[in-house]
Design a protein around this motif. Structure first.
Motif, PDB file in Angstrom:
ATOM      1  N   LEU A 188      -3.845  -1.658  -9.694  1.00 48.15           N
ATOM      2  CA  LEU A 188      -3.700  -0.515  -8.799  1.00 48.15           C
ATOM      3  C   LEU A 188      -5.237  -0.261  -8.079  1.00 48.15           C
ATOM      4  N   GLU A 189      -4.901  -0.491  -6.618  1.00 50.98           N
ATOM      5  CA  GLU A 189      -6.465  -0.609  -6.068  1.00 50.98           C
ATOM      6  C   GLU A 189      -6.513   0.503  -4.894  1.00 50.98           C
ATOM      7  N   PRO A 190      -7.209   1.617  -5.274  1.00 48.64           N
ATOM      8  CA  PRO A 190      -7.286   2.586  -4.106  1.00 48.64           C
ATOM      9  C   PRO A 190      -8.148   1.837  -2.894  1.00 48.64           C
ATOM     10  N   GLN A 191      -7.830   2.105  -1.674  1.00 47.54           N
ATOM     11  CA  GLN A 191      -8.660   1.605  -0.605  1.00 47.54           C
ATOM     12  C   GLN A 191      -7.928   2.106   0.604  1.00 47.54           C
TER      13      GLN A 191
ATOM     14  N   SER B 136      -8.912   9.370  -6.699  1.00 42.34           N
ATOM     15  CA  SER B 136      -9.683   8.562  -5.889  1.00 42.34           C
ATOM     16  C   SER B 136      -9.807   9.342  -4.681  1.00 42.34           C
ATOM     17  N   THR B 137     -10.802   9.177  -3.817  1.00 42.84           N
ATOM     18  CA  THR B 137     -11.014   9.514  -2.291  1.00 42.84           C
ATOM     19  C   THR B 137     -10.098   8.658  -1.314  1.00 42.84           C
ATOM     20  N   GLU B 138      -9.606   7.734  -1.643  1.00 41.29           N
ATOM     21  CA  GLU B 138      -9.063   6.650  -0.690  1.00 41.29           C
ATOM     22  C   GLU B 138      -7.677   7.330   0.042  1.00 41.29           C
ATOM     23  N   PRO B 139      -7.317   6.871   1.195  1.00 37.91           N
ATOM     24  CA  PRO B 139      -6.196   7.187   1.692  1.00 37.91           C
ATOM     25  C   PRO B 139      -4.826   6.497   1.172  1.00 37.91           C
ATOM     26  N   GLY B 140      -5.134   5.279   0.551  1.00 38.13           N
ATOM     27  CA  GLY B 140      -4.079   4.515  -0.169  1.00 38.13           C
ATOM     28  C   GLY B 140      -4.318   3.768  -1.286  1.00 38.13           C
ATOM     29  N   ILE B 141      -3.225   3.397  -1.806  1.00 39.11           N
ATOM     30  CA  ILE B 141      -3.468   2.561  -3.046  1.00 39.11           C
ATOM     31  C   ILE B 141      -2.420   1.349  -3.071  1.00 39.11           C
ATOM     32  N   GLN B 142      -3.098   0.120  -3.288  1.00 38.23           N
ATOM     33  CA  GLN B 142      -2.361  -0.986  -3.310  1.00 38.23           C
ATOM     34  C   GLN B 142      -1.700  -1.271  -4.580  1.00 38.23           C
TER      35      GLN B 142
ATOM     36  N   GLY C 191     -12.342  15.000  -1.173  1.00 35.09           N
ATOM     37  CA  GLY C 191     -12.755  14.689  -2.663  1.00 35.09           C
ATOM     38  C   GLY C 191     -11.904  13.821  -3.437  1.00 35.09           C
ATOM     39  N   ILE C 192     -11.622  13.728  -4.626  1.00 35.82           N
ATOM     40  CA  ILE C 192     -10.809  12.890  -5.321  1.00 35.82           C
ATOM     41  C   ILE C 192      -9.606  13.639  -5.667  1.00 35.82           C
ATOM     42  N   ARG C 193      -8.286  13.068  -5.546  1.00 35.32           N
ATOM     43  CA  ARG C 193      -7.011  13.506  -6.122  1.00 35.32           C
ATOM     44  C   ARG C 193      -6.267  12.305  -6.615  1.00 35.32           C
ATOM     45  N   ARG C 194      -5.438  12.915  -7.586  1.00 37.44           N
ATOM     46  CA  ARG C 194      -4.728  11.855  -8.295  1.00 37.44           C
ATOM     47  C   ARG C 194      -3.936  10.804  -7.301  1.00 37.44           C
ATOM     48  N   ALA C 195      -3.981   9.531  -7.818  1.00 45.70           N
ATOM     49  CA  ALA C 195      -3.476   8.430  -7.069  1.00 45.70           C
ATOM     50  C   ALA C 195      -2.299   7.825  -7.591  1.00 45.70           C
TER      51      ALA C 195
ATOM     52  N   THR D 261       0.990  -1.227  -0.084  1.00 45.85           N
ATOM     53  CA  THR D 261      -0.049  -0.087   0.110  1.00 45.85           C
ATOM     54  C   THR D 261       0.922   1.132   0.043  1.00 45.85           C
ATOM     55  N   TYR D 262       0.413   2.149  -0.873  1.00 43.09           N
ATOM     56  CA  TYR D 262       1.263   3.301  -0.893  1.00 43.09           C
ATOM     57  C   TYR D 262       0.338   4.459  -0.302  1.00 43.09           C
ATOM     58  N   VAL D 263       0.774   5.216   0.345  1.00 41.85           N
ATOM     59  CA  VAL D 263       0.235   6.217   1.438  1.00 41.85           C
ATOM     60  C   VAL D 263      -0.100   7.635   0.736  1.00 41.85           C
TER      61      VAL D 263
END
Ligand code: FUC
Length: 343
Positions: A307-310, A275-281, A257-261, A248-250
Protein backbone atom coordinates in the motif's frame (compact mmCIF):
# COMPACT_ATOMS: atom_id res chain seq x y z
CA UNK A 1 28.94 11.34 10.41
CA UNK A 2 28.53 8.06 12.16
CA UNK A 3 30.76 9.28 14.99
CA UNK A 4 28.51 12.32 15.50
CA UNK A 5 25.47 10.07 15.44
CA UNK A 6 26.95 7.83 18.14
CA UNK A 7 27.34 10.75 20.50
CA UNK A 8 23.58 11.34 20.64
CA UNK A 9 22.14 7.91 20.17
CA UNK A 10 21.24 4.83 22.05
CA UNK A 11 20.01 3.10 18.89
CA UNK A 12 22.38 0.37 17.73
CA UNK A 13 23.93 1.13 14.33
CA UNK A 14 25.67 -1.92 12.89
CA UNK A 15 27.40 -2.73 9.62
CA UNK A 16 25.44 -5.43 7.83
CA UNK A 17 27.13 -5.57 4.45
CA UNK A 18 28.78 -3.57 1.70
CA UNK A 19 27.93 -2.45 -1.77
CA UNK A 20 30.74 -1.55 -4.17
CA UNK A 21 32.94 -0.94 -1.14
CA UNK A 22 30.38 1.26 0.63
CA UNK A 23 29.24 -0.07 4.01
CA UNK A 24 25.53 -0.72 4.48
CA UNK A 25 24.32 0.01 8.02
CA UNK A 26 21.34 -1.27 9.95
CA UNK A 27 19.71 1.02 12.51
CA UNK A 28 17.53 -0.65 15.16
CA UNK A 29 14.90 1.74 16.49
CA UNK A 30 12.72 0.96 19.49
CA UNK A 31 9.88 2.93 21.01
CA UNK A 32 6.72 1.97 22.85
CA UNK A 33 5.36 -1.15 21.22
CA UNK A 34 7.28 -0.90 17.95
CA UNK A 35 10.66 -2.25 16.88
CA UNK A 36 11.97 -1.13 13.49
CA UNK A 37 15.15 -2.07 11.66
CA UNK A 38 16.15 0.30 8.88
CA UNK A 39 18.85 -0.37 6.29
CA UNK A 40 20.79 2.43 4.65
CA UNK A 41 20.43 0.30 1.49
CA UNK A 42 17.40 1.84 -0.21
CA UNK A 43 16.25 3.46 3.08
CA UNK A 44 14.66 0.07 3.61
CA UNK A 45 12.40 -1.08 6.43
CA UNK A 46 13.97 -4.50 6.90
CA UNK A 47 11.89 -5.42 9.90
CA UNK A 48 8.87 -3.97 11.69
CA UNK A 49 7.56 -5.69 14.80
CA UNK A 50 4.54 -4.79 16.87
CA UNK A 51 4.30 -5.84 20.51
CA UNK A 52 0.87 -6.91 21.67
CA UNK A 53 -0.79 -9.16 24.21
CA UNK A 54 0.40 -12.23 22.27
CA UNK A 55 3.98 -10.97 22.12
CA UNK A 56 5.92 -9.24 19.34
CA UNK A 57 5.18 -10.17 15.74
CA UNK A 58 6.40 -9.13 12.30
CA UNK A 59 4.09 -7.08 10.09
CA UNK A 60 6.28 -6.64 6.98
CA UNK A 61 8.25 -9.05 4.80
CA UNK A 62 12.03 -8.70 4.69
CA UNK A 63 15.30 -10.42 3.94
CA UNK A 64 17.95 -11.38 6.47
CA UNK A 65 20.97 -10.15 4.51
CA UNK A 66 21.93 -7.26 2.27
CA UNK A 67 22.93 -9.65 -0.50
CA UNK A 68 19.36 -10.84 -0.84
CA UNK A 69 18.10 -7.27 -1.32
CA UNK A 70 20.67 -6.89 -4.08
CA UNK A 71 19.62 -10.17 -5.70
CA UNK A 72 15.82 -9.79 -5.68
CA UNK A 73 14.35 -6.79 -7.44
CA UNK A 74 11.18 -6.77 -5.38
CA UNK A 75 11.63 -3.26 -3.97
CA UNK A 76 11.01 -4.85 -0.61
CA UNK A 77 10.51 -2.29 2.15
CA UNK A 78 12.46 0.45 0.39
CA UNK A 79 11.86 4.02 -0.68
CA UNK A 80 11.39 4.12 -4.44
CA UNK A 81 12.40 7.20 -6.46
CA UNK A 82 13.03 9.51 -8.14
CA UNK A 83 9.75 8.54 -9.73
CA UNK A 84 7.66 5.79 -8.15
CA UNK A 85 5.78 3.39 -10.41
CA UNK A 86 5.97 3.87 -14.17
CA UNK A 87 6.79 6.54 -16.72
CA UNK A 88 5.56 5.38 -20.15
CA UNK A 89 8.45 4.57 -22.49
CA UNK A 90 10.65 6.35 -19.96
CA UNK A 91 9.90 9.62 -21.72
CA UNK A 92 8.68 13.00 -20.58
CA UNK A 93 9.07 16.66 -21.48
CA UNK A 94 9.70 19.51 -19.11
CA UNK A 95 9.87 23.18 -20.10
CA UNK A 96 10.10 22.14 -23.76
CA UNK A 97 12.99 19.71 -23.31
CA UNK A 98 12.46 15.98 -23.91
CA UNK A 99 14.09 13.53 -21.48
CA UNK A 100 14.72 9.81 -21.88
CA UNK A 101 14.84 7.84 -18.65
CA UNK A 102 16.21 4.31 -18.41
CA UNK A 103 13.71 1.73 -19.65
CA UNK A 104 14.24 -0.85 -16.95
CA UNK A 105 10.96 -2.74 -17.21
CA UNK A 106 11.15 -5.16 -20.14
CA UNK A 107 13.09 -2.52 -22.06
CA UNK A 108 9.92 -0.45 -22.43
CA UNK A 109 8.81 1.58 -19.43
CA UNK A 110 10.70 3.27 -16.60
CA UNK A 111 9.85 1.61 -13.26
CA UNK A 112 10.54 2.86 -9.73
CA UNK A 113 13.37 5.20 -10.64
CA UNK A 114 15.32 2.95 -13.00
CA UNK A 115 18.05 0.30 -12.92
CA UNK A 116 19.71 1.76 -9.84
CA UNK A 117 16.98 3.93 -8.41
CA UNK A 118 16.81 5.14 -4.82
CA UNK A 119 15.86 1.64 -3.67
CA UNK A 120 19.26 0.34 -4.79
CA UNK A 121 21.46 3.08 -3.40
CA UNK A 122 23.20 3.38 -0.06
CA UNK A 123 21.76 6.37 1.80
CA UNK A 124 23.88 8.32 4.35
CA UNK A 125 22.91 8.62 7.99
CA UNK A 126 22.21 12.29 8.72
CA UNK A 127 21.34 11.72 12.37
CA UNK A 128 19.95 9.06 14.66
CA UNK A 129 18.50 8.69 18.13
CA UNK A 130 16.72 5.86 19.89
CA UNK A 131 13.41 6.43 18.10
CA UNK A 132 14.37 8.10 14.81
CA UNK A 133 16.82 8.12 11.95
CA UNK A 134 17.42 10.66 9.18
CA UNK A 135 18.72 9.34 5.88
CA UNK A 136 20.05 11.41 3.00
CA UNK A 137 20.67 10.62 -0.66
CA UNK A 138 22.17 12.87 -3.31
CA UNK A 139 21.21 11.88 -6.83
CA UNK A 140 23.47 13.52 -9.43
CA UNK A 141 22.22 15.43 -12.46
CA UNK A 142 21.52 12.96 -15.27
CA UNK A 143 21.22 9.88 -13.06
CA UNK A 144 18.87 7.38 -14.76
CA UNK A 145 18.16 10.20 -17.23
CA UNK A 146 16.65 12.70 -14.77
CA UNK A 147 17.61 16.38 -14.94
CA UNK A 148 18.92 18.20 -11.85
CA UNK A 149 20.86 17.15 -8.78
CA UNK A 150 18.23 15.95 -6.34
CA UNK A 151 18.88 15.78 -2.60
CA UNK A 152 16.37 13.52 -0.86
CA UNK A 153 15.72 13.06 2.86
CA UNK A 154 13.89 10.22 4.57
CA UNK A 155 13.15 10.37 8.29
CA UNK A 156 11.74 7.33 10.07
CA UNK A 157 10.46 8.04 13.57
CA UNK A 158 8.49 6.05 16.09
CA UNK A 159 5.68 8.17 17.50
CA UNK A 160 3.24 7.65 20.34
CA UNK A 161 0.51 5.11 19.91
CA UNK A 162 2.30 2.41 17.87
CA UNK A 163 2.93 4.76 14.94
CA UNK A 164 5.81 4.71 12.49
CA UNK A 165 6.06 8.08 10.78
CA UNK A 166 7.88 8.53 7.47
CA UNK A 167 8.78 12.03 6.33
CA UNK A 168 10.15 12.31 2.80
CA UNK A 169 11.45 15.49 1.22
CA UNK A 170 13.58 16.57 -1.72
CA UNK A 171 15.15 19.67 -3.24
CA UNK A 172 16.70 20.19 -6.66
CA UNK A 173 19.13 22.54 -8.40
CA UNK A 174 17.29 22.37 -11.75
CA UNK A 175 13.68 21.65 -12.79
CA UNK A 176 12.93 17.93 -12.51
CA UNK A 177 10.16 15.47 -11.60
CA UNK A 178 9.72 13.72 -8.24
CA UNK A 179 7.41 11.05 -6.87
CA UNK A 180 8.74 9.11 -3.88
CA UNK A 181 6.96 6.15 -2.32
CA UNK A 182 7.43 3.66 0.51
CA UNK A 183 7.25 0.06 -0.62
CA UNK A 184 6.77 -2.35 2.28
CA UNK A 185 5.05 -5.66 1.73
CA UNK A 186 2.62 -5.98 4.64
CA UNK A 187 1.51 -9.23 6.19
CA UNK A 188 0.01 -8.57 9.59
CA UNK A 189 -0.07 -12.12 10.96
CA UNK A 190 2.53 -14.29 9.20
CA UNK A 191 -0.12 -16.35 7.40
CA UNK A 192 0.88 -17.64 3.95
CA UNK A 193 -1.51 -15.39 2.07
CA UNK A 194 -2.86 -11.87 2.44
CA UNK A 195 -5.99 -12.71 0.44
CA UNK A 196 -7.92 -13.09 3.71
CA UNK A 197 -6.62 -9.83 5.15
CA UNK A 198 -9.39 -7.28 5.34
CA UNK A 199 -8.80 -3.98 3.58
CA UNK A 200 -10.50 -0.62 3.37
CA UNK A 201 -9.48 2.18 1.01
CA UNK A 202 -11.63 5.33 1.19
CA UNK A 203 -11.56 6.01 -2.57
CA UNK A 204 -14.55 6.51 -4.88
CA UNK A 205 -12.38 6.24 -7.99
CA UNK A 206 -9.28 4.41 -9.14
CA UNK A 207 -6.93 4.67 -12.11
CA UNK A 208 -7.37 1.76 -14.53
CA UNK A 209 -4.06 0.73 -16.12
CA UNK A 210 -2.93 -1.11 -19.25
CA UNK A 211 -1.42 -4.60 -18.96
CA UNK A 212 1.95 -2.86 -18.80
CA UNK A 213 0.79 -0.87 -15.77
CA UNK A 214 0.41 2.54 -17.42
CA UNK A 215 -2.74 4.42 -16.32
CA UNK A 216 -5.19 4.92 -19.18
CA UNK A 217 -5.95 8.45 -17.93
CA UNK A 218 -9.48 7.55 -16.84
CA UNK A 219 -10.73 8.15 -13.29
CA UNK A 220 -13.10 5.18 -12.97
CA UNK A 221 -15.71 4.86 -10.18
CA UNK A 222 -15.13 1.79 -7.98
CA UNK A 223 -18.88 1.42 -7.42
CA UNK A 224 -20.11 -2.03 -8.45
CA UNK A 225 -16.59 -3.32 -9.30
CA UNK A 226 -14.12 -5.64 -7.51
CA UNK A 227 -12.07 -2.46 -6.96
CA UNK A 228 -14.55 -1.17 -4.38
CA UNK A 229 -12.82 -1.17 -0.98
CA UNK A 230 -14.87 1.63 0.55
CA UNK A 231 -16.30 -0.82 3.07
CA UNK A 232 -13.88 -3.10 4.93
CA UNK A 233 -13.76 -6.45 3.08
CA UNK A 234 -11.49 -9.38 2.24
CA UNK A 235 -8.70 -8.56 -0.20
CA UNK A 236 -9.90 -11.39 -2.41
CA UNK A 237 -12.93 -10.23 -4.35
CA UNK A 238 -16.08 -12.20 -3.52
CA UNK A 239 -16.90 -15.04 -5.95
CA UNK A 240 -13.74 -14.41 -7.96
CA UNK A 241 -10.34 -15.87 -8.51
CA UNK A 242 -7.68 -13.64 -7.04
CA UNK A 243 -8.22 -10.34 -8.79
CA UNK A 244 -5.04 -8.64 -9.98
CA UNK A 245 -4.78 -5.51 -7.89
CA UNK A 246 -2.07 -3.14 -9.04
CA UNK A 247 -3.74 0.22 -9.32
CA UNK A 248 -3.74 3.69 -7.87
CA UNK A 249 -6.70 4.67 -5.75
CA UNK A 250 -7.65 8.35 -5.82
CA UNK A 251 -7.93 9.78 -2.31
CA UNK A 252 -9.88 12.82 -1.17
CA UNK A 253 -7.86 16.07 -1.16
CA UNK A 254 -5.64 16.27 1.92
CA UNK A 255 -5.49 20.08 2.28
CA UNK A 256 -1.78 19.73 3.03
CA UNK A 257 -2.27 17.55 6.10
CA UNK A 258 -2.44 13.80 6.51
CA UNK A 259 -5.68 11.86 6.27
CA UNK A 260 -6.56 8.20 6.32
CA UNK A 261 -5.56 6.41 3.11
CA UNK A 262 -6.15 2.74 4.00
CA UNK A 263 -6.95 0.34 6.82
CA UNK A 264 -5.73 -3.26 6.87
CA UNK A 265 -6.76 -5.89 9.42
CA UNK A 266 -6.00 -9.51 10.16
CA UNK A 267 -6.37 -11.65 13.27
CA UNK A 268 -6.34 -8.96 15.90
CA UNK A 269 -3.77 -6.68 14.27
CA UNK A 270 -4.81 -3.58 12.37
CA UNK A 271 -2.84 -0.91 10.54
CA UNK A 272 -4.07 2.40 9.27
CA UNK A 273 -2.07 4.35 6.71
CA UNK A 274 -2.38 8.12 6.95
CA UNK A 275 -0.75 10.25 4.30
CA UNK A 276 -0.52 13.58 2.53
CA UNK A 277 -0.43 11.92 -0.91
CA UNK A 278 -3.16 12.22 -3.58
CA UNK A 279 -3.17 8.49 -4.34
CA UNK A 280 -2.34 5.10 -2.90
CA UNK A 281 -1.06 2.25 -5.06
CA UNK A 282 -2.52 -1.07 -3.96
CA UNK A 283 -0.39 -3.95 -5.26
CA UNK A 284 -1.51 -7.40 -4.10
CA UNK A 285 1.91 -9.04 -4.51
CA UNK A 286 0.35 -11.61 -6.84
CA UNK A 287 3.26 -11.54 -9.28
CA UNK A 288 5.89 -12.36 -6.67
CA UNK A 289 7.92 -15.46 -7.55
CA UNK A 290 8.99 -17.78 -4.73
CA UNK A 291 11.97 -16.46 -2.81
CA UNK A 292 13.39 -17.52 0.56
CA UNK A 293 12.62 -14.80 3.10
CA UNK A 294 13.67 -14.01 6.65
CA UNK A 295 13.93 -16.79 9.24
CA UNK A 296 13.41 -19.65 6.80
CA UNK A 297 10.11 -18.34 5.45
CA UNK A 298 9.30 -18.85 1.78
CA UNK A 299 7.74 -15.81 0.16
CA UNK A 300 5.52 -16.37 -2.85
CA UNK A 301 2.55 -14.81 -4.62
CA UNK A 302 0.27 -13.04 -2.10
CA UNK A 303 2.72 -13.42 0.81
CA UNK A 304 2.50 -9.68 1.30
CA UNK A 305 0.69 -6.70 -0.17
CA UNK A 306 1.89 -3.17 -0.84
CA UNK A 307 0.00 0.00 0.00
CA UNK A 308 2.07 2.87 -1.36
CA UNK A 309 0.95 6.47 -0.89
CA UNK A 310 2.23 8.52 -3.82
CA UNK A 311 1.41 10.87 -6.64
CA UNK A 312 -0.18 9.35 -9.73
CA UNK A 313 1.94 7.10 -11.99
CA UNK A 314 3.04 8.48 -15.34
CA UNK A 315 1.87 11.96 -14.26
CA UNK A 316 4.32 13.83 -16.52
CA UNK A 317 2.56 12.34 -19.56
CA UNK A 318 -1.04 12.56 -18.39
CA UNK A 319 -3.24 15.63 -18.54
CA UNK A 320 -5.45 15.83 -15.49
CA UNK A 321 -2.99 14.07 -13.18
CA UNK A 322 -1.16 15.70 -10.30
CA UNK A 323 1.82 17.87 -11.22
CA UNK A 324 5.09 16.23 -10.19
CA UNK A 325 7.45 19.02 -11.24
CA UNK A 326 9.98 20.22 -8.67
CA UNK A 327 11.85 23.46 -9.27
CA UNK A 328 14.85 25.06 -7.54
CA UNK A 329 13.69 26.84 -4.37
CA UNK A 330 10.74 24.46 -3.88
CA UNK A 331 10.65 21.49 -1.51
CA UNK A 332 8.88 18.24 -2.29
CA UNK A 333 7.31 16.82 0.90
CA UNK A 334 5.43 13.68 1.84
CA UNK A 335 4.33 12.50 5.27
CA UNK A 336 3.02 8.97 5.70
CA UNK A 337 2.20 7.16 8.94
CA UNK A 338 1.65 3.49 9.68
CA UNK A 339 -0.57 3.37 12.78
CA UNK A 340 -0.94 -0.04 14.41
CA UNK A 341 -3.55 -1.47 16.78
CA UNK A 342 -3.35 -4.85 18.46
CA UNK A 343 -6.08 -6.69 20.32
C1 FUC B 1 4.36 -2.10 -7.19
C2 FUC B 1 3.58 -2.28 -8.42
C3 FUC B 1 4.37 -2.58 -9.62
C4 FUC B 1 5.55 -3.48 -9.42
C5 FUC B 1 6.26 -3.23 -8.13
C6 FUC B 1 7.26 -4.28 -7.75
O1 FUC B 1 4.70 -0.77 -6.98
O2 FUC B 1 2.70 -1.23 -8.66
O3 FUC B 1 3.56 -3.07 -10.64
O4 FUC B 1 5.19 -4.80 -9.57
O5 FUC B 1 5.45 -2.97 -7.08
Amino acid sequence: MEGAARAVTTAPVTVCGALDGVAVHRIDLRGGDLEVSILTWGATIQRLRVHGPRGPHDVVLGFGSCDEYLKHRLYMGCVVGRFANRVADGQFSLDGTAYQLTRNENGINHLHGGVNGFSRRVWSIGGVNERAVDLVLVSPDGEEGYPGTLTAHCRYSIEEGRTLSIALSAVTDAPTIVNLATHSYFNLDGEDSILRHRLQIPADTYLPATNAGIPTGEFRPVDGTPFDFRQMRDVQAPDALPQRYDNTYVLAPSAGGIRRAARLESRGTAMEIWSTEPGIQFFDGGTMRSVPGRNGAMYRAYSGLCLEPQRFPDSPNQRGFTDCTLRPGETYRQTTEYRFEVA
